[in-house]
Design a protein around this motif. Structure first.
Motif, short mmCIF file in Angstrom:
data_model
loop_
_atom_site.label_atom_id
_atom_site.label_comp_id
_atom_site.label_asym_id
_atom_site.label_seq_id
_atom_site.Cartn_x
_atom_site.Cartn_y
_atom_site.Cartn_z
N ILE A 142 0.85 -1.19 0.00
CA ILE A 142 0.00 0.00 0.00
C ILE A 142 0.89 1.24 0.00
CG2 ILE A 142 -1.65 1.32 1.42
CD1 ILE A 142 -2.91 -1.05 0.05
N LEU A 143 0.55 2.18 -0.89
CA LEU A 143 1.35 3.39 -1.01
C LEU A 143 0.64 4.51 -0.25
CD1 LEU A 143 1.72 2.86 -4.83
CD2 LEU A 143 3.45 2.29 -3.10
N LYS A 144 1.21 4.85 0.91
CA LYS A 144 0.50 5.81 1.75
C LYS A 144 0.97 7.25 1.61
CE LYS A 144 -1.81 3.23 5.28
NZ LYS A 144 -1.93 2.87 6.68
N ASN A 145 2.06 7.46 0.88
CA ASN A 145 2.52 8.84 0.72
C ASN A 145 2.50 9.24 -0.75
OD1 ASN A 145 3.20 9.37 3.49
ND2 ASN A 145 4.80 7.81 3.18
N PRO A 146 1.34 9.61 -1.21
CA PRO A 146 1.22 9.91 -2.64
C PRO A 146 1.89 11.24 -3.00
CG PRO A 146 -0.81 10.44 -1.52
CD PRO A 146 0.10 9.86 -0.48
N PRO A 147 2.26 11.41 -4.24
CA PRO A 147 2.74 12.73 -4.66
C PRO A 147 1.54 13.68 -4.74
CG PRO A 147 2.57 11.27 -6.55
CD PRO A 147 2.23 10.45 -5.34
N GLU A 148 1.79 14.93 -5.05
CA GLU A 148 0.67 15.87 -5.20
C GLU A 148 -0.20 15.44 -6.37
OE1 GLU A 148 1.70 19.92 -5.58
OE2 GLU A 148 2.73 19.95 -3.65
N GLU A 187 -6.97 14.50 1.25
CA GLU A 187 -5.73 13.69 1.36
C GLU A 187 -6.03 12.21 1.12
OE1 GLU A 187 -3.44 14.24 4.92
OE2 GLU A 187 -3.41 16.40 4.55
N HIS A 188 -7.13 11.77 1.68
CA HIS A 188 -7.53 10.38 1.47
C HIS A 188 -7.81 10.12 -0.01
CE1 HIS A 188 -8.93 9.43 5.85
NE2 HIS A 188 -7.64 9.67 5.74
N LEU A 189 -8.44 11.10 -0.62
CA LEU A 189 -8.80 10.93 -2.03
C LEU A 189 -7.55 10.75 -2.90
CD1 LEU A 189 -10.96 10.84 -4.23
CD2 LEU A 189 -10.85 13.33 -4.36
N VAL A 190 -6.53 11.55 -2.64
CA VAL A 190 -5.30 11.44 -3.44
C VAL A 190 -4.68 10.05 -3.23
CG1 VAL A 190 -3.08 12.50 -4.02
CG2 VAL A 190 -4.93 13.92 -3.16
N LYS A 380 -8.72 14.99 -14.24
CA LYS A 380 -8.01 13.91 -14.92
C LYS A 380 -8.26 12.55 -14.25
CE LYS A 380 -4.18 12.21 -17.17
NZ LYS A 380 -4.06 10.86 -17.17
N LEU A 381 -8.24 12.53 -12.92
CA LEU A 381 -8.29 11.23 -12.25
C LEU A 381 -9.65 10.86 -11.66
CD1 LEU A 381 -4.80 11.24 -10.48
CD2 LEU A 381 -5.42 10.33 -12.72
N TYR A 382 -10.62 11.76 -11.78
CA TYR A 382 -11.98 11.42 -11.32
C TYR A 382 -13.00 12.42 -11.85
CZ TYR A 382 -11.08 14.97 -7.70
OH TYR A 382 -10.76 16.13 -7.04
N THR A 383 -14.22 11.94 -11.88
CA THR A 383 -15.34 12.83 -12.20
C THR A 383 -15.92 13.30 -10.88
OG1 THR A 383 -15.82 11.64 -14.23
CG2 THR A 383 -17.61 12.94 -13.32
N TRP A 384 -16.04 14.61 -10.73
CA TRP A 384 -16.48 15.18 -9.45
C TRP A 384 -17.89 15.74 -9.57
CZ3 TRP A 384 -16.82 20.71 -8.43
CH2 TRP A 384 -17.04 21.02 -7.08
#
Ligand code: NGS
Length: 396
Positions: A142-148, A187-190, A380-384
């Protein structure tokens, strides 16, 4: 009379041989003219599960006809393939077109009903993806420290605007809307997007991520946001599967497929916070998958649960009331890590609402859903989707 004729007449076995050769030559000629030597790559009839229709199928030898559609052949379009180039339509494209505008196969008469307008598509030649995606890796770090987010956007090159993914070299078997009820958890979303997109891409799913945000500071209504997500997703495309996903749960194994099997599926079976044990048998919260058909059959989630808790239990009751059941993958695969956050305030009335739920199954849900779509953006990464939820009208 010529010598040759004399010989033939004087030797009847030669005459029979000559006649046999002539008949064989005629058969071969007919075979060639009917396309028997045609080596174009795709022909035949296929069902949705990718199997070929039996050899005796009436149109098995008809070139250029492909059926995607299946168990219910009549309700799915047949596609006329443009054979000037070797092109074929993927089920994905077929789904976007009016089925009335396509050839149908009548199983009673075993005849094809011609299309109103001939459809010729020019998409790329694609076979259906294999049943088991070939590039799965199993247990995941699990990658818990995502980039921006902006960096992530450039890194996840294979994701298309709106948070859509699609296998490159085959036609996906699944059209899945991932629906995330959301508020104040950026933050969770990223982190979620960072972990989930690569999994979905490896699983060869044709998917789109919808983040449904509740406007304002009023009591959160998770179930209603998921109902809204399903309705709004279907305005975009005919998804055949919904996955309702809390933003704080990250899958630990990519064999946990993000698809809808025969029965509604509870996906977050083993969560680290619960020491990887299922808290109770009817749990349907966290991450769950339901086919469009089943979700609509149970009238979606109840809209009556404001504040934390109970809405998933009510859905479990709806599922059972319709003669369906909750299915699960084994706990060593359906594993999740939960991101830490403050626990929301539980709804003190949730047990009461849950107890009286049954009498509202047919009225409370998709049927009486009221909301206002305030904003919608395709990042880019989700529809909001930003929505204002309207409280249920009290019965007088
Ligand atoms: C139950 C809740 C469910 C909830 C589950 C697990 O008690 O809504 O706990 O929650 N039911 C009621 O309150 C009636 S969890 O700790 O995973 O957030 O999903």
């Amino acid at each position: 009379m010529s010598n040759a004729t004399k010989v033939t007449l004087s030797n009847p076995s030669r005459l029979y041989k000559a006649l046999a050769c002539l008949v064989l030559a005629l058969i071969a000629l007919q075979y060639i003219l009917s396309g028997g030597l045609d080596t174009r790559p795709i022909e035949g009839l296929f069902s949705t599960n990718g199997t070929r229709y039996p050899e005796h199928s009436p149109r098995h030898h008809q070139r250029g006809l492909i059926i995607y559609g299946a168990e219910t052949v009549q309700t799915y379009p047949t596609v006329i393939v443009n054979h000037t180039s070797t092109t074929i339509v993927s089920p994905l494209v077929v789904g976007l077109h009016d089925v009335n505008n396509a050839t149908k196969f009548d199983t009673n008469t075993t005849k094809f009903i011609p299309p109103l307008n001939k459809i010729i598509f020019n998409s790329t030649l694609q076979q259906r993806c294999p049943l088991i995606p070939p590039n799965l890796v199993g247990p995941l770090a699990i990658l818990k420290n995502p980039p921006e987010m902006s960096v992530l956007e450039t890194r996840l090159k294979d994701v298309n605007q709106g948070g859509r993914g699609n296998p490159k070299n085959c036609a996906s078997r699944h059209r899945v809307a991932i629906i995330i009820p959301y508020r104040n958890r950026y933050e969770h979303l990223v982190t979620f997007l960072y972990n989930l997109h690569p999994v979905l891409l490896r699983q060869q799913i044709d998917y789109q991520i919808f983040v449904v945000e509740q406007e304002g500071t009023g009591q959160f209504n998770r179930a209603m946001l998921m109902n809204v997500g399903s309705v709004e997703a279907l305005k975009e495309r005919q998804f055949d599967c919904f996955i309702f996903h809390d933003v704080d749960l990250l899958p630990e194994d990519d064999r946990n497929l993000y698809t809808c099997p025969e029965q509604p599926r509870h996906m977050s079976v083993a969560v680290d916070k619960f020491r990887y044990r299922l808290p109770y048998a009817d749990l349907f919260g966290g991450v769950s998958a339901m086919s469009r058909e089943h979700f609509q059959m149970v009238n979606g989630f109840s809209n009556a649960f404001w504040g934390w808790g109970g809405e998933d239990d009510d859905m479990a009751n709806r599922i059972k009331a319709r003669g369906l059941y909750i299915s699960r993958y084994p706990a060593n695969i359906a594993r999740y890590k939960m991101l830490s956050h403050q626990k929301e305030k539980a709804n003190p009335k949730r047990y009461e609402v849950l107890r009286s739920g049954e009498k509202r199954f047919t009225t409370d849900g998709l049927k009486n859903l009221r909301y206002e779509l305030i904003d919608k953006k395709k990042f880019k990464l989700y529809t909001w989707l930003l929505v204002r939820l309207a409280p249920m009208k009290k019965k007088s």
